[in-house]
Design a protein around this motif. Sequence first.
Motif, PDB file in Angstrom:
ATOM      1  N   TRP A   6       0.861  -1.266  -0.030  1.00 54.04           N
ATOM      2  CA  TRP A   6      -0.076  -0.051  -0.129  1.00 54.04           C
ATOM      3  C   TRP A   6       0.800   1.424  -0.023  1.00 54.04           C
ATOM      4  CZ3 TRP A   6      -3.645   2.608  -1.428  1.00 54.04           C
ATOM      5  CH2 TRP A   6      -4.144   3.620  -0.914  1.00 54.04           C
ATOM      6  N   GLN A   7       2.068   1.056   0.743  1.00 55.46           N
ATOM      7  CA  GLN A   7       2.744   2.397   0.730  1.00 55.46           C
ATOM      8  C   GLN A   7       3.327   2.720  -0.731  1.00 55.46           C
ATOM      9  OE1 GLN A   7       3.112   4.314   3.353  1.00 55.46           O
ATOM     10  NE2 GLN A   7       1.931   3.143   4.527  1.00 55.46           N
ATOM     11  N   LYS A  10       0.259   3.947  -2.739  1.00 57.42           N
ATOM     12  CA  LYS A  10      -0.113   5.246  -2.279  1.00 57.42           C
ATOM     13  C   LYS A  10       0.847   6.138  -2.868  1.00 57.42           C
ATOM     14  CE  LYS A  10       0.725   6.621   2.139  1.00 57.42           C
ATOM     15  NZ  LYS A  10       0.334   6.552   3.611  1.00 57.42           N
ATOM     16  N   LEU A  13      -0.036   6.473  -6.541  1.00 56.52           N
ATOM     17  CA  LEU A  13      -1.417   7.261  -6.538  1.00 56.52           C
ATOM     18  C   LEU A  13      -1.409   8.614  -6.475  1.00 56.52           C
ATOM     19  CD1 LEU A  13      -4.549   6.864  -6.846  1.00 56.52           C
ATOM     20  CD2 LEU A  13      -4.507   6.195  -4.490  1.00 56.52           C
ATOM     21  N   ALA A  14      -0.629   9.204  -5.115  1.00 55.20           N
ATOM     22  CA  ALA A  14      -0.665  10.445  -5.108  1.00 55.20           C
ATOM     23  C   ALA A  14      -0.186  11.369  -5.980  1.00 55.20           C
ATOM     24  CB  ALA A  14       0.278  10.882  -3.719  1.00 55.20           C
ATOM     25  N   LEU A  17      -2.829  11.585  -8.830  1.00 57.31           N
ATOM     26  CA  LEU A  17      -3.914  12.406  -8.383  1.00 57.31           C
ATOM     27  C   LEU A  17      -3.824  13.826  -8.725  1.00 57.31           C
ATOM     28  CD1 LEU A  17      -5.740  10.575  -5.481  1.00 57.31           C
ATOM     29  CD2 LEU A  17      -6.374  10.520  -7.851  1.00 57.31           C
ATOM     30  N   SER A  43      -7.154   1.177 -10.666  1.00 56.21           N
ATOM     31  CA  SER A  43      -8.658   0.910 -10.256  1.00 56.21           C
ATOM     32  C   SER A  43      -8.831   1.980  -9.080  1.00 56.21           C
ATOM     33  CB  SER A  43      -8.567  -0.553  -9.704  1.00 56.21           C
ATOM     34  OG  SER A  43      -7.895  -0.694  -8.339  1.00 56.21           O
ATOM     35  N   LEU A  44      -7.913   2.352  -8.396  1.00 52.37           N
ATOM     36  CA  LEU A  44      -8.187   3.433  -7.505  1.00 52.37           C
ATOM     37  C   LEU A  44      -8.722   4.683  -7.948  1.00 52.37           C
ATOM     38  CD1 LEU A  44      -5.231   2.356  -4.947  1.00 52.37           C
ATOM     39  CD2 LEU A  44      -7.604   2.728  -4.240  1.00 52.37           C
ATOM     40  N   GLN A  48     -11.962   6.661  -7.453  1.00 52.90           N
ATOM     41  CA  GLN A  48     -12.119   8.117  -7.178  1.00 52.90           C
ATOM     42  C   GLN A  48     -12.914   8.689  -7.866  1.00 52.90           C
ATOM     43  OE1 GLN A  48     -11.019   9.613  -4.493  1.00 52.90           O
ATOM     44  NE2 GLN A  48     -10.689  11.580  -4.761  1.00 52.90           N
TER      45      GLN A  48
END
Lengths: 62, 192
Positions: A6-7, A10, A13-14, A17, A43-44, A48
């Motif tokens: 996840w790290q 993330k 992803l950050a 976004l 997928s995230l 969103q």
Amino acid sequence: VKPERWQKVKKVLAGALEQTPAGRRSYLDQACPDASLRRGVESLIAAQASTGNLSATIRGSI
Amino acid sequence: VCPESSAQISKLLVNWGLGDQEARDALIPLIYGELRRVARRHLGHERRDHTLQSAALVNEAYLRLVRQEPPHWQNRAHFFGVAAQMMRHILVDHARNRIAAKRGGGAPRLSLDPEIAPAPKQEPDVVALDNALNKLTALDPQQGRLIELRFFGGLSIEDTAVVLGISPATVKREWATARAWLRRELKRDAEK
């Protein structure tokens, strides 16, 4: 999903976004060579963006 | 709450903000008691389609207890920091009891502040949100806490930064990714 993974997700992803929707593909081409990691990130991003009738489906499931 | 104890509570909040753990221990039961009273009053009028506004309930309890702004706004953040977690438990307990009693149509939904959850009509029910939040906390404790503060306490980005001891810029980044994760999780949960 494991916390370590996840790290990683993330972080990518950050960054994604913060891009405009149009700029995300080229960002991911550069920042995320790992295909399975990229699928997770995509997928995230999709989740969103989708607003849909989430509350209706959640209520229906209870 | 009588004026003397309101002043006393403000003082305890200030001391807690300065790192006094005894002040914190003295405050916890007072805050919890007031949150329960406020919640009970609102939940008593709950209809089937009623939505709960956790942040509004926390704010009402705060105004009843403190009455005026304490000298340091950081103390307000500390109050909302513990109150968010307590209100979450109160609401989830209530929702579970309701489901167990098989009254009404499932768990009450949680109405989220529009600024915090910009998507309209997106009101996940309390139990589904609680489950998803537990998973997120296992994955990333700080993000779990961040969502709890924002959703259940209605804390601003700045107040959340104070409570977590991180920068507002970090809160914004963590908030964006945590929310994406939570949306995907709630969607998957709903599709099961």
